[in-house]
Scaffold this motif. Structure first.
Motif, PDB file in Angstrom:
ATOM      1  N   MET A  33       0.843  -1.181   0.000  1.00 18.85           N
ATOM      2  CA  MET A  33       0.000   0.000   0.000  1.00 18.85           C
ATOM      3  C   MET A  33       0.886   1.241   0.000  1.00 18.85           C
ATOM      4  SD  MET A  33      -3.026  -1.414   0.073  1.00 18.85           S
ATOM      5  CE  MET A  33      -4.176  -0.135   0.538  1.00 18.85           C
ATOM      6  N   THR A  35       0.876   5.466   1.115  1.00 16.84           N
ATOM      7  CA  THR A  35       0.161   6.495   1.857  1.00 16.84           C
ATOM      8  C   THR A  35      -0.265   7.620   0.916  1.00 16.84           C
ATOM      9  OG1 THR A  35       2.308   7.467   2.420  1.00 16.84           O
ATOM     10  CG2 THR A  35       1.277   6.052   4.073  1.00 16.84           C
ATOM     11  N   PRO A  65      -4.100  -7.431   5.503  1.00 17.40           N
ATOM     12  CA  PRO A  65      -5.499  -7.011   5.385  1.00 17.40           C
ATOM     13  C   PRO A  65      -6.311  -7.438   6.605  1.00 17.40           C
ATOM     14  CG  PRO A  65      -5.067  -8.911   3.981  1.00 17.40           C
ATOM     15  CD  PRO A  65      -3.734  -8.457   4.523  1.00 17.40           C
ATOM     16  N   ASP A  69     -11.384  -1.145  10.116  1.00 18.15           N
ATOM     17  CA  ASP A  69     -11.163   0.056   9.300  1.00 18.15           C
ATOM     18  C   ASP A  69      -9.704   0.492   9.349  1.00 18.15           C
ATOM     19  OD1 ASP A  69     -11.125   0.870  11.910  1.00 18.15           O
ATOM     20  OD2 ASP A  69     -12.596   2.476  11.678  1.00 18.15           O
ATOM     21  N   TYR A  70      -8.797  -0.441   9.675  1.00 22.99           N
ATOM     22  CA  TYR A  70      -7.375  -0.137   9.703  1.00 22.99           C
ATOM     23  C   TYR A  70      -6.613  -1.345   9.164  1.00 22.99           C
ATOM     24  CZ  TYR A  70      -7.711  -2.966  13.912  1.00 22.99           C
ATOM     25  OH  TYR A  70      -7.988  -3.987  14.788  1.00 22.99           O
ATOM     26  N   TYR A  71      -5.380  -1.114   8.728  1.00 19.91           N
ATOM     27  CA  TYR A  71      -4.474  -2.184   8.353  1.00 19.91           C
ATOM     28  C   TYR A  71      -3.422  -2.358   9.449  1.00 19.91           C
ATOM     29  CZ  TYR A  71      -6.143  -2.218   3.483  1.00 19.91           C
ATOM     30  OH  TYR A  71      -6.896  -2.328   2.344  1.00 19.91           O
ATOM     31  N   ASP A  83      -5.014   3.795   9.602  1.00 22.31           N
ATOM     32  CA  ASP A  83      -6.364   3.924   9.047  1.00 22.31           C
ATOM     33  C   ASP A  83      -6.339   3.637   7.553  1.00 22.31           C
ATOM     34  OD1 ASP A  83      -8.838   5.061   7.998  1.00 22.31           O
ATOM     35  OD2 ASP A  83      -9.060   6.018   9.942  1.00 22.31           O
ATOM     36  N   LYS A  84      -7.268   2.797   7.102  1.00 14.51           N
ATOM     37  CA  LYS A  84      -7.325   2.438   5.682  1.00 14.51           C
ATOM     38  C   LYS A  84      -7.530   3.651   4.790  1.00 14.51           C
ATOM     39  CE  LYS A  84      -8.972  -2.330   6.154  1.00 14.51           C
ATOM     40  NZ  LYS A  84     -10.095  -3.267   5.906  1.00 14.51           N
ATOM     41  N   LEU A  87      -4.493   5.087   2.933  1.00 14.25           N
ATOM     42  CA  LEU A  87      -3.709   4.248   2.035  1.00 14.25           C
ATOM     43  C   LEU A  87      -4.427   3.980   0.719  1.00 14.25           C
ATOM     44  CD1 LEU A  87      -2.490   1.563   4.617  1.00 14.25           C
ATOM     45  CD2 LEU A  87      -1.206   3.530   3.766  1.00 14.25           C
ATOM     46  N   LYS A  88      -3.644   3.714  -0.298  1.00 17.35           N
ATOM     47  CA  LYS A  88      -4.173   3.275  -1.581  1.00 17.35           C
ATOM     48  C   LYS A  88      -3.330   2.101  -2.057  1.00 17.35           C
ATOM     49  CE  LYS A  88      -1.468   6.672  -4.237  1.00 17.35           C
ATOM     50  NZ  LYS A  88      -1.547   7.825  -5.181  1.00 17.35           N
TER      51      LYS A  88
END
Length: 414
Positions: A33, A35, A65, A69-71, A83-84, A87-88
């Protein structure tokens, strides 16, 4: 809000994403991922989940994964959380260039300590791109060290699978954690017999010392947490200390436990299990009295009860610890009996204090065979990863020591 998940090692190699083992149980695919923006990161440090720094925008990390709602990602000896929304995803075919060294290098037995927010750089140079920051009051494992052309030392670390560098001008090498030792606590006006013994402190001095620890922001670790630190399994704060009591004296429940409670401090009491009283004794400050079953139970919110042997806390005619003259099997029997006696208070009787600090090869071998994970001595010093866990050092803070002396003794620079 954060789940306590199993620790895992995430490595960012630049190869296509594949399934990885999570604690040896199930295949867990890792994701690369990036940021979107500067993002706060969190982790469990000691017994709390706290903010531990930031990642700069545009940084690549490997994450596990989750359905939340977080990684998750690797942070020190535990997991970090992000926090998801920050990230992309990155295409699996994209290779990540990393020229900083072998990503498979394990951590050393050394940590760096942060006492302010510090920058993590992509290279060992102040003009390299920042990867993010580490927050103040962290201990973080070091992968390696080098000196630049100006003879400045740089510490190499790994975070979320990435290798980064922290300047020695911003952080200190970890010199270990102090295990403080106490025995007896009395008010000055009632201390007519033990005033000149080094193992007796005053109520005022002990209160001032515990208040100082709280006001200075020290975390008081349990022996279980200390073991995690010494075995490189747990993130703990830079400002950490362990508070211990030997013997299990009644004065600890009368004076020590209320002071611990007032300051939010947790301590470990090493108990001579054969001397636990069935009923409380009437207070008598001129004799050495021991805590009762009820008094021990009442202090369990601030005291973790561990072993100081069962019958072996005695000296012979030459004033030497009797343990030193006992056979291996006699010592082992005593240690095991002490563990059984204390299991009514705690299921994890894993730690031992040698009586009067005396030990020999028989005692050390018996401690291991009896199931103790660690044992403390009265040898002066701090403890850190790589130490013999059955011969841990401790420090005394005497009733006559000023708070300045205490601060110097437990500081990282002592």
């Amino acid at each position: 809000m954060y789940l306590r998940l199993v620790f895992c090692l995430l490595l960012l190699t630049g190869l296509p994403v594949q399934g990885r083992m999570l604690s040896g149980h199930t295949e867990t695919p890792l994701l690369y991922m990036q940021t979107r923006e500067p993002a706060a990161i969190w982790s469990r440090v000691g017994d709390k989940v706290i903010p531990v720094g930031t990642l700069a925008g545009g940084q690549l990390i490997a994450v596990v994964p989750t359905v939340a709602d977080y990684y998750e990602f690797t942070f020190g000896f535990g997991n970090g959380f992000i926090d998801k929304a920050h990230l992309k995803p990155v295409l699996a075919t994209r290779r990540v260039e990393d020229s900083l060294g072998d990503l498979h290098n394990p951590p050393t037995n050394q940590n760096l300590l942060t006492f302010q927010d510090v920058t993590i750089y992509s290279g060992p140079a102040n003009d390299s791109d920042p990867l993010g920051t580490l927050a103040a009051n962290l201990r973080y494992p070091i992968i390696g060290k080098l000196k630049d052309r100006l003879n400045q030392t740089w510490y190499q670390i790994r975070i979320g699978g990435r290798l980064g560098w922290v300047s020695s001008l911003d952080a200190e090498l970890d010199n270990g954690i102090a295990i403080l030792t106490y025995h007896h606590i009395l008010r000055d006006e009632e201390n007519t017999r033990f005033r000149h013994t080094s193992t007796t402190t005053s109520v005022v001095a002990f209160s001032n010392q515990m208040t100082w620890l709280r006001e200075q922001g020290y975390s008081t670790l349990t022996m279980y947490q200390l073991e995690g630190y010494l075995r490189n399994r747990l993130n703990v704060p830079a400002k950490s200390v362990v508070v211990t009591f030997d013997d299990g004296l009644k004065s600890v429940s009368r004076y020590g436990c209320p002071i611990l409670r007032e300051n939010g401090i947790h301590a470990t009491a090493f108990i001579v299990s054969s001397r636990i009283k069935r009923h409380p004794q009437q207070w008598n400050p001129v004799s050495l009295q021991f805590m009762s079953l009820g008094e021990l139970a009442e202090c369990r919110d601030v005291l973790d009860l561990q072993s100081h042997t069962h019958f072996l806390h005695r000296v012979n005619a030459d004033h030497r610890p009797v343990l030193l003259s006992r056979s291996y099997h006699n010592i082992l029997f005593d240690f095991e009996r002490s563990r059984r006696a204390l299991e009514q208070f705690t299921p994890r009787v894993w730690y031992l204090s040698y009586p009067f600090g005396g030990y020999n090869a028989n005692a050390v071998h018996a401690a291991s065979a009896a199931g103790f994970h660690m044992a403390v001595t009265t040898v002066r010093g701090k403890v850190k990863p790589g130490d013999n866990l059955l011969l841990l050092k401790r420090l005394y803070i005497l009733r006559t020591d000023s708070l300045d002396v205490m601060a110097r003794l437990i500081s990282n620079r002592s």
